[in-house]
Design an enzyme around this catalytic site. Structure first.
Site, PDB file in Angstrom:
ATOM      1  N   SER A  40       2.911  59.904 -12.196  1.00 35.15           N
ATOM      2  CA  SER A  40       4.031  58.984 -12.425  1.00 35.15           C
ATOM      3  C   SER A  40       4.406  58.199 -11.173  1.00 35.15           C
ATOM      4  O   SER A  40       5.291  57.352 -11.237  1.00 35.15           O
ATOM      5  CB  SER A  40       5.242  59.763 -12.938  1.00 35.15           C
ATOM      6  OG  SER A  40       5.588  60.788 -12.032  1.00 35.15           O
ATOM      7  N   ASN A 127      12.643  69.886 -11.185  1.00 38.22           N
ATOM      8  CA  ASN A 127      13.423  69.641 -12.411  1.00 38.22           C
ATOM      9  C   ASN A 127      14.859  69.215 -12.107  1.00 38.22           C
ATOM     10  O   ASN A 127      15.369  68.274 -12.716  1.00 38.22           O
ATOM     11  CB  ASN A 127      13.418  70.894 -13.291  1.00 38.22           C
ATOM     12  CG  ASN A 127      12.019  71.259 -13.747  1.00 38.22           C
ATOM     13  OD1 ASN A 127      11.072  70.504 -13.503  1.00 38.22           O
ATOM     14  ND2 ASN A 127      11.874  72.409 -14.396  1.00 38.22           N
ATOM     15  N   THR A 174      31.917  29.587 -39.371  1.00 39.07           N
ATOM     16  CA  THR A 174      31.630  30.875 -39.985  1.00 39.07           C
ATOM     17  C   THR A 174      30.441  30.593 -40.889  1.00 39.07           C
ATOM     18  O   THR A 174      30.300  29.469 -41.398  1.00 39.07           O
ATOM     19  CB  THR A 174      32.816  31.410 -40.817  1.00 39.07           C
ATOM     20  OG1 THR A 174      33.103  30.476 -41.844  1.00 39.07           O
ATOM     21  CG2 THR A 174      34.062  31.617 -39.968  1.00 39.07           C
ATOM     22  N   HIS A 175      29.566  31.569 -41.040  1.00 42.44           N
ATOM     23  CA  HIS A 175      28.342  31.359 -41.826  1.00 42.44           C
ATOM     24  C   HIS A 175      27.536  30.168 -41.300  1.00 42.44           C
ATOM     25  O   HIS A 175      26.824  29.518 -42.058  1.00 42.44           O
ATOM     26  CB  HIS A 175      28.654  31.153 -43.316  1.00 42.44           C
ATOM     27  CG  HIS A 175      29.644  32.140 -43.853  1.00 42.44           C
ATOM     28  ND1 HIS A 175      29.282  33.338 -44.417  1.00 42.44           N
ATOM     29  CD2 HIS A 175      31.002  32.123 -43.866  1.00 42.44           C
ATOM     30  CE1 HIS A 175      30.367  34.008 -44.782  1.00 42.44           C
ATOM     31  NE2 HIS A 175      31.426  33.291 -44.446  1.00 42.44           N
ATOM     32  N   SER A 296       7.112  20.969 -22.256  1.00 45.39           N
ATOM     33  CA  SER A 296       5.955  21.305 -23.073  1.00 45.39           C
ATOM     34  C   SER A 296       4.720  20.694 -22.425  1.00 45.39           C
ATOM     35  O   SER A 296       4.782  19.601 -21.866  1.00 45.39           O
ATOM     36  CB  SER A 296       6.155  20.736 -24.476  1.00 45.39           C
ATOM     37  OG  SER A 296       4.906  20.517 -25.103  1.00 45.39           O
ATOM     38  N   LYS A 302      10.036  17.179 -24.541  1.00 40.56           N
ATOM     39  CA  LYS A 302      10.678  18.485 -24.749  1.00 40.56           C
ATOM     40  C   LYS A 302      11.394  19.024 -23.528  1.00 40.56           C
ATOM     41  O   LYS A 302      10.914  18.928 -22.407  1.00 40.56           O
ATOM     42  CB  LYS A 302       9.613  19.505 -25.162  1.00 40.56           C
ATOM     43  CG  LYS A 302       8.996  19.211 -26.501  1.00 40.56           C
ATOM     44  CD  LYS A 302       9.898  19.639 -27.629  1.00 40.56           C
ATOM     45  CE  LYS A 302       9.574  21.082 -27.969  1.00 40.56           C
ATOM     46  NZ  LYS A 302      10.427  21.530 -29.057  1.00 40.56           N
ATOM     47  N   ASN A 304      12.855  22.751 -23.316  1.00 42.06           N
ATOM     48  CA  ASN A 304      13.016  23.968 -24.117  1.00 42.06           C
ATOM     49  C   ASN A 304      13.933  24.978 -23.434  1.00 42.06           C
ATOM     50  O   ASN A 304      13.913  25.123 -22.216  1.00 42.06           O
ATOM     51  CB  ASN A 304      11.647  24.597 -24.377  1.00 42.06           C
ATOM     52  CG  ASN A 304      10.780  23.710 -25.252  1.00 42.06           C
ATOM     53  OD1 ASN A 304      11.285  23.025 -26.139  1.00 42.06           O
ATOM     54  ND2 ASN A 304       9.492  23.703 -24.974  1.00 42.06           N
ATOM     55  N   GLU A 309      15.824  31.884 -24.718  1.00 44.13           N
ATOM     56  CA  GLU A 309      14.917  32.539 -25.678  1.00 44.13           C
ATOM     57  C   GLU A 309      14.371  33.844 -25.123  1.00 44.13           C
ATOM     58  O   GLU A 309      14.250  34.846 -25.840  1.00 44.13           O
ATOM     59  CB  GLU A 309      13.757  31.600 -26.014  1.00 44.13           C
ATOM     60  CG  GLU A 309      14.203  30.382 -26.796  1.00 44.13           C
ATOM     61  CD  GLU A 309      13.083  29.355 -26.879  1.00 44.13           C
ATOM     62  OE1 GLU A 309      12.537  29.198 -27.976  1.00 44.13           O
ATOM     63  OE2 GLU A 309      12.753  28.722 -25.863  1.00 44.13           O
ATOM     64  N   TYR A 336      13.958  72.324 -19.383  1.00 42.33           N
ATOM     65  CA  TYR A 336      13.122  71.192 -18.990  1.00 42.33           C
ATOM     66  C   TYR A 336      11.815  71.181 -19.781  1.00 42.33           C
ATOM     67  O   TYR A 336      11.197  72.235 -19.989  1.00 42.33           O
ATOM     68  CB  TYR A 336      12.800  71.247 -17.481  1.00 42.33           C
ATOM     69  CG  TYR A 336      11.836  70.145 -17.073  1.00 42.33           C
ATOM     70  CD1 TYR A 336      12.306  68.878 -16.756  1.00 42.33           C
ATOM     71  CD2 TYR A 336      10.458  70.365 -17.053  1.00 42.33           C
ATOM     72  CE1 TYR A 336      11.429  67.851 -16.422  1.00 42.33           C
ATOM     73  CE2 TYR A 336       9.579  69.347 -16.718  1.00 42.33           C
ATOM     74  CZ  TYR A 336      10.060  68.095 -16.406  1.00 42.33           C
ATOM     75  OH  TYR A 336       9.190  67.095 -16.086  1.00 42.33           O
ATOM     76  N   GLN A 341       9.636  63.144 -18.593  1.00 39.40           N
ATOM     77  CA  GLN A 341       9.112  62.116 -17.682  1.00 39.40           C
ATOM     78  C   GLN A 341       9.001  60.771 -18.405  1.00 39.40           C
ATOM     79  O   GLN A 341       9.098  59.714 -17.788  1.00 39.40           O
ATOM     80  CB  GLN A 341       7.748  62.566 -17.154  1.00 39.40           C
ATOM     81  CG  GLN A 341       7.155  61.655 -16.108  1.00 39.40           C
ATOM     82  CD  GLN A 341       5.958  62.289 -15.426  1.00 39.40           C
ATOM     83  OE1 GLN A 341       6.101  63.270 -14.702  1.00 39.40           O
ATOM     84  NE2 GLN A 341       4.780  61.768 -15.666  1.00 39.40           N
TER      85      GLN A 341
HETATM   86  N1  ARG Z   1       7.713  63.973 -12.460  1.00 43.32           N
HETATM   87  C1  ARG Z   1       8.348  65.032 -13.146  1.00 43.32           C
HETATM   88  C2  ARG Z   1       9.370  64.458 -14.138  1.00 43.32           C
HETATM   89  O1  ARG Z   1       9.750  63.353 -13.973  1.00 43.32           O
HETATM   90  C3  ARG Z   1       9.034  65.908 -12.200  1.00 43.32           C
HETATM   91  C4  ARG Z   1       9.348  67.231 -12.759  1.00 43.32           C
HETATM   92  C5  ARG Z   1       8.123  68.053 -12.869  1.00 43.32           C
HETATM   93  N2  ARG Z   1       8.450  69.373 -13.274  1.00 43.32           N
HETATM   94  C6  ARG Z   1       7.547  70.201 -13.771  1.00 43.32           C
HETATM   95  N3  ARG Z   1       7.981  71.354 -14.142  1.00 43.32           N
HETATM   96  N4  ARG Z   1       6.299  69.860 -13.894  1.00 43.32           N
HETATM   97  O2  ARG Z   1       9.802  65.062 -15.067  1.00 43.32           O
END
Ligand code: ARG
Length: 424
Positions: A40, A127, A174-175, A296, A302, A304, A309, A336, A341
């Protein structure tokens, strides 16, 4: 069958000559798919600043509890400062084997501070660490969004003052059909009301986010004498989580922020929709500034309303992110679970979309040019029918009778028979 080359991404062997910090009991690193699934750091490095802040506070707490010497704390403090600099300059080397921001920082801390660095994870788990980081990050995101909403509100009020001064009247609808004449300022004030509620909801969400989960450890706390209150105080968090099982698995604060953000985006999307209509050929009320519209590649005439949007489009993604977060959370057994994640990217994306959309709409509002009255779509005189009916009521006619007198609106001359001429 031809063997396909594997998709790009971290592989076993390539990710690790190194073992993860948790890998003592493992003969091999994770398989390729697991490695790719679990890494991550490409996105959670956005937590770096709050992660370092949390680690600093935790380390100071350990020192106060007698679990770190002053000298060890000093080594940790200077290593954390150095890591902050490396991350800021982009010279920090993120290792796939370390999965996330937390382990990457800890590994570098150990490289820089040696034995002292090896002491920092006492009484802490990733955690409760990630729960803290996400809370601190969410609080900062709420503050940015709330400020951006205040700036948009101020821009709307400034324009409203200007239109009030010029006594600009438009047909309220309205509407989507002409209803009654109102001051244009009244319309802008309606949007300000929406933003005030949004800021209220953000403030509510902030209060429940500002809780320190540190001390919850992996799920059942710690046997060590941790200074939970002192750590929370240093982090500016006014309260402590009461239950460790809940604390490591609670992502309500993310869902709450995303919910407040979803409503705010619904409002921005509505404002965008009105402004798209009003800057178009049919309504001809405003012109968009060049800075807030695009051309455009084919049609030379145009202009836009792309920022409006795209804001309207972002609302869809922000709604989806709230649903993603709720769906990730909904079946999780205490405490946990790694599924959690998957709540990070929706949170980050929502915060980005909200902040950017608020800025984009602010830019549009500040750049709007009111067209001269003779260019604007005329206000249908029939939008005064209710005023006429009420004038009749004021003169003693029962409202239903007055209402029937005002119909059909296609023939105002007949409809308004008996109405005082000066009203027309
Ligand atoms: N990257 C993990 C998360 O965001 C950190 C926690 C990992 N904990 C574990 N018990 N593997 O949740």
């Amino acid at each position: 069958m031809k063997r396909r080359k594997s998709a790009p991404g971290p592989r076993r062997g390539k990710t690790s000559g190194k073992k993860a910090l948790w890998g003592a009991g493992f003969a091999s690193g994770p398989g390729e798919a697991l490695a790719r699934l679990s890494i991550s750091h490409p996105w959670d490095r956005r937590l770096a600043e709050v992660d370092l802040r949390g680690s600093l506070a935790h380390a100071r707490g350990l020192q106060r509890s007698g679990l770190l010497t002053r000298a060890a704390l000093a080594r940790i403090e200077s290593a954390l400062r150095r890591i902050a600099g490396e991350i800021e300059r982009g010279s920090f080397r993120f290792e796939d084997a370390d999965e996330d921001i937390h382990l990457n920082v800890e590994r570098r801390l150990i490289e820089l501070a040696g034995d002292a660095g090896r002491r920092i994870h006492a009484g802490r788990s990733r955690n409760d660490q990630v729960a803290l980081d996400l809370r601190l990050w969410t609080i900062a995101a709420i503050d940015r969004a709330s400020e951006a909403a205040r700036v948009l509100g101020t821009a709307l009020l400034d324009r409203a003052d200007e239109f009030l001064e010029a006594n600009v009247v438009v047909a309220a609808r309205t509407h989507l059909r002409g209803a009654q004449p109102v001051l244009l300022a009244h319309v802008f004030h309606a949007w300000v009301e929406m933003l005030l509620r949004d800021r209220g909801r953000l403030a509510d969400a902030r209060r429940r986010a500002a809780v320190s989960p540190l001390g919850s450890g992996a799920c059942a706390g710690s046997t060590l004498p941790l200074d939970r209150k002192g750590v929370a105080r240093e982090l500016g968090l006014p309260s402590l989580s009461a239950n460790s099982l809940d604390a490591v698995s609670d992502r309500d604060f993310a869902a709450e922020f995303e919910s407040a953000a979803a409503l705010a985006m619904a409002h921005l999307s509505r404002i965008a929709e009105d402004l798209i209509l009003w800057t178009g050929e049919e309504y001809r009320l405003f012109l968009l500034s060049d800075a807030t519209s695009t051309g455009s590649s084919m049609m030379p005439q145009k202009k836009n309303p792309d920022s409006l949007e795209l804001t309207r489009g972002k609302a869809g993604r922000v709604f989806g992110n709230l649903m993603a977060t709720l769906t990730v959370i909904k079946g999780l057994p205490l405490s946990y679970d790694r599924d959690l994640q998957e709540t990070q990217q929706p949170l980050f994306e929502t915060a980005d979309a909200l902040e950017l959309s608020l800025a984009a709409v602010t830019e549009v509002v500040a750049g709007l040019r009111l067209r001269p009255e003779n260019e604007r779509a005329p206000i249908e005189p029939t939008t005064l029918a209710t005023d006429v009916a009420e004038e009749l009521v004021a003169r003693g006619v029962p409202f239903r009778t007055a209402h029937e007198t005002g119909y059909p609106p296609a023939e105002p001359e007949t409809a308004m028979a008996g109405a005082p001429r000066h009203v027309m």
